[in-house]
Design a protein around this motif. Structure first.
Motif, mmCIF file in Angstrom:
data_model
loop_
_atom_site.group_PDB
_atom_site.id
_atom_site.type_symbol
_atom_site.label_atom_id
_atom_site.label_comp_id
_atom_site.label_asym_id
_atom_site.label_seq_id
_atom_site.Cartn_x
_atom_site.Cartn_y
_atom_site.Cartn_z
ATOM 1 N N PRO A 115 0.829 -1.214 0.000
ATOM 2 C CA PRO A 115 0.000 0.000 0.000
ATOM 3 C C PRO A 115 0.862 1.261 0.000
ATOM 4 N N LEU A 116 1.727 1.395 -1.004
ATOM 5 C CA LEU A 116 2.694 2.486 -1.051
ATOM 6 C C LEU A 116 2.379 3.436 -2.200
ATOM 7 N N PRO A 117 2.912 4.651 -2.174
ATOM 8 C CA PRO A 117 2.639 5.603 -3.257
ATOM 9 C C PRO A 117 3.111 5.123 -4.625
ATOM 10 N N GLY A 118 4.302 4.519 -4.692
ATOM 11 C CA GLY A 118 4.853 4.099 -5.974
ATOM 12 C C GLY A 118 4.783 2.610 -6.214
ATOM 13 N N VAL A 119 5.284 1.826 -5.274
ATOM 14 C CA VAL A 119 5.320 0.369 -5.429
ATOM 15 C C VAL A 119 3.929 -0.207 -5.175
ATOM 16 N N ILE A 120 3.371 -0.837 -6.206
ATOM 17 C CA ILE A 120 2.052 -1.458 -6.086
ATOM 18 C C ILE A 120 2.177 -2.951 -5.832
ATOM 19 N N GLN A 121 3.044 -3.605 -6.589
ATOM 20 C CA GLN A 121 3.100 -5.064 -6.525
ATOM 21 C C GLN A 121 4.488 -5.552 -6.925
ATOM 22 N N VAL A 122 4.945 -6.622 -6.272
ATOM 23 C CA VAL A 122 6.201 -7.290 -6.628
ATOM 24 C C VAL A 122 5.871 -8.738 -6.958
ATOM 25 N N VAL A 123 6.301 -9.186 -8.144
ATOM 26 C CA VAL A 123 6.025 -10.558 -8.573
ATOM 27 C C VAL A 123 7.337 -11.243 -8.926
ATOM 28 N N GLY A 124 7.423 -12.524 -8.612
ATOM 29 C CA GLY A 124 8.614 -13.297 -8.917
ATOM 30 C C GLY A 124 8.370 -14.275 -10.049
ATOM 31 N N THR A 125 9.455 -14.731 -10.665
ATOM 32 C CA THR A 125 9.381 -15.748 -11.707
ATOM 33 C C THR A 125 10.104 -17.000 -11.219
ATOM 34 N N THR A 126 10.048 -18.054 -12.008
ATOM 35 C CA THR A 126 10.709 -19.304 -11.651
ATOM 36 C C THR A 126 12.225 -19.126 -11.693
ATOM 37 N N THR A 134 19.558 -17.718 -11.510
ATOM 38 C CA THR A 134 19.189 -16.323 -11.756
ATOM 39 C C THR A 134 17.773 -16.091 -11.246
ATOM 40 N N LEU A 135 17.601 -15.026 -10.475
ATOM 41 C CA LEU A 135 16.288 -14.650 -9.956
ATOM 42 C C LEU A 135 15.818 -13.383 -10.660
ATOM 43 N N THR A 136 14.569 -13.382 -11.110
ATOM 44 C CA THR A 136 14.009 -12.218 -11.791
ATOM 45 C C THR A 136 12.709 -11.814 -11.109
ATOM 46 N N TYR A 137 12.598 -10.519 -10.810
ATOM 47 C CA TYR A 137 11.390 -9.980 -10.188
ATOM 48 C C TYR A 137 10.882 -8.797 -11.002
ATOM 49 N N GLY A 138 9.561 -8.669 -11.032
ATOM 50 C CA GLY A 138 8.932 -7.514 -11.651
ATOM 51 C C GLY A 138 8.289 -6.654 -10.584
ATOM 52 N N VAL A 139 8.485 -5.353 -10.687
ATOM 53 C CA VAL A 139 7.914 -4.412 -9.728
ATOM 54 C C VAL A 139 6.930 -3.518 -10.474
ATOM 55 N N GLY A 140 5.644 -3.661 -10.161
ATOM 56 C CA GLY A 140 4.629 -2.807 -10.755
ATOM 57 C C GLY A 140 4.571 -1.484 -10.007
ATOM 58 N N LEU A 141 4.708 -0.385 -10.746
ATOM 59 C CA LEU A 141 4.774 0.949 -10.148
ATOM 60 C C LEU A 141 3.623 1.821 -10.635
ATOM 61 N N ALA A 142 3.234 2.765 -9.798
ATOM 62 C CA ALA A 142 2.185 3.704 -10.186
ATOM 63 C C ALA A 142 2.642 4.613 -11.318
ATOM 64 N N ALA A 170 -13.401 -2.211 3.596
ATOM 65 C CA ALA A 170 -12.605 -1.218 2.881
ATOM 66 C C ALA A 170 -11.186 -1.152 3.434
ATOM 67 N N VAL A 171 -10.227 -0.948 2.537
ATOM 68 C CA VAL A 171 -8.837 -0.691 2.917
ATOM 69 C C VAL A 171 -8.404 0.604 2.239
ATOM 70 N N ARG A 172 -7.394 1.245 2.787
ATOM 71 C CA ARG A 172 -6.928 2.528 2.254
ATOM 72 C C ARG A 172 -5.714 2.322 1.357
ATOM 73 N N ARG A 173 -5.681 3.092 0.269
ATOM 74 C CA ARG A 173 -4.565 3.064 -0.660
ATOM 75 C C ARG A 173 -4.231 4.488 -1.107
ATOM 76 N N PRO A 174 -2.942 4.798 -1.294
ATOM 77 C CA PRO A 174 -2.575 6.098 -1.861
ATOM 78 C C PRO A 174 -2.570 6.018 -3.384
ATOM 79 N N VAL A 175 -3.193 6.982 -4.051
ATOM 80 C CA VAL A 175 -3.193 7.006 -5.516
ATOM 81 C C VAL A 175 -2.811 8.404 -5.990
#
Length: 289
Positions: free
Chosen positions: A106-117, A122-130, A179-184
């Motif tokens: 629940p952060l202003p910029g970072v929305i979600q972090v996802v990992g791959t196999t 080698t580890l690869t992660y995707g960071v979804g940002l606002a 309800a939950v709060r989120r910054p947008v």
């Protein structure tokens, strides 16, 4: 009318930031692979800080860059992450511990972090940002950490997202949502609220029994608000599966919190809804029980 943007947008590609992380003394030690033991994120003044913690030192190299898609190297499939910008973070010569594959924040910029196999150490992660913003990567020790600081040079406002409350639903106590709060980012607050809804609850919220019921929707392609009517165009093969609770029960209160929205019309991927005209709510037939 609100700006129309895809749920997962391909950000403009930026030059990769590659940081050699292993200390010179480590090269003389017996070869061992650092293991990722945890990922956490928090907001600091002017930035969101994403921390990858390792056991057994830090990986030999970390690379971060903006990209249009995250591909699982082991399967060749694209891995989705909610956000208008997608930051790929890759660690070479590292192992994965018991870390959640998909986590919402629940952060202003970072929305979600996802990992791959994990693939060939080698580890690869995707960071979804606002929003795409400058970032820097560096290491810390004791414990061993790789830190990614992502700036948040924009104004956010708090909104609410409504998720299924399993305790209330199981007990038959309406409303079934909490309800939950989120910054947008302002001024696209309705868009931001809907985007955060699709990111789902945080780990702490899941522990409290909150769930995102997607009804097999994979996202939304368009959101408009005009003359009090919000129109949401969903993607994916929608189905209510005979349930009395569907994604519509989360979308409607999430959008109706805004004074500009009186009614919500939800469309399926083919552009169909049961009552497309007039001042009323509407859902596609596929979401009916």
């Amino acid at each position: 009318m609100l700006p129309i943007r895809p749920l997962i947008a391909g950000a403009a590609l930026a030059a990769a930031v590659t940081v050699p992380l292993a200390l010179p003394a480590q090269a003389t030690q017996l070869a061992r692979i650092p293991v990722l033991t945890g990922i956490r994120a928090a907001h600091q003044p002017g930035l969101d800080r994403l921390v990858f913690e390792f056991r057994g030192g830090v990986p030999r190299r970390a690379q971060a860059r903006y990209t249009g898609a995250i591909v699982d190297q082991a399967t060749g499939r694209t891995v989705s992450a909610v956000g208008d910008a997608l930051l790929r973070i890759r660690f070479e010569r590292a192992g994965a511990g018991t870390v959640q594959a998909r986590t919402t924040y629940p952060l202003p910029g970072v929305i979600q972090v996802v990992g791959t196999t994990p693939y060939h150490s080698t580890l690869t992660y995707g960071v979804g940002l606002a929003r795409q913003a400058p970032f820097r990567v560096y290491q810390l020790t004791r414990p061993s950490r790789v830190v990614v600081d992502i700036t948040t040079p924009y104004r956010t406002v708090p909104v609410r997202g409504y998720f299924l409350d399993t305790a209330r639903y199981d007990a038959g106590r309406q409303p079934y949502t909490t309800a939950v709060r989120r910054p947008v980012i302002a001024p696209s607050t309705a868009y931001g609220a809907l985007q955060r809804l699709f990111a789902g609850p945080t780990q702490a919220e899941k522990a409290q029994g909150l769930r995102f019921v997607s009804s097999k929707a994979t996202g939304f392609s368009k959101l408009t608000v005009k003359r009090g009517v919000a129109r949401v165009y969903l993607t994916g093969r929608l189905t209510g599966a005979g349930s009395t609770f569907t994604i519509a029960d989360e979308i409607m209160p999430t959008l109706k919190q805004f004074p500009s929205v009186k009614w919500v019309k939800i469309y399926d991927a083919r552009g169909h809804t049961q009552q497309p005209y007039g001042p009323s709510d509407s859902v596609p037939r596929s979401l009916e029980p």
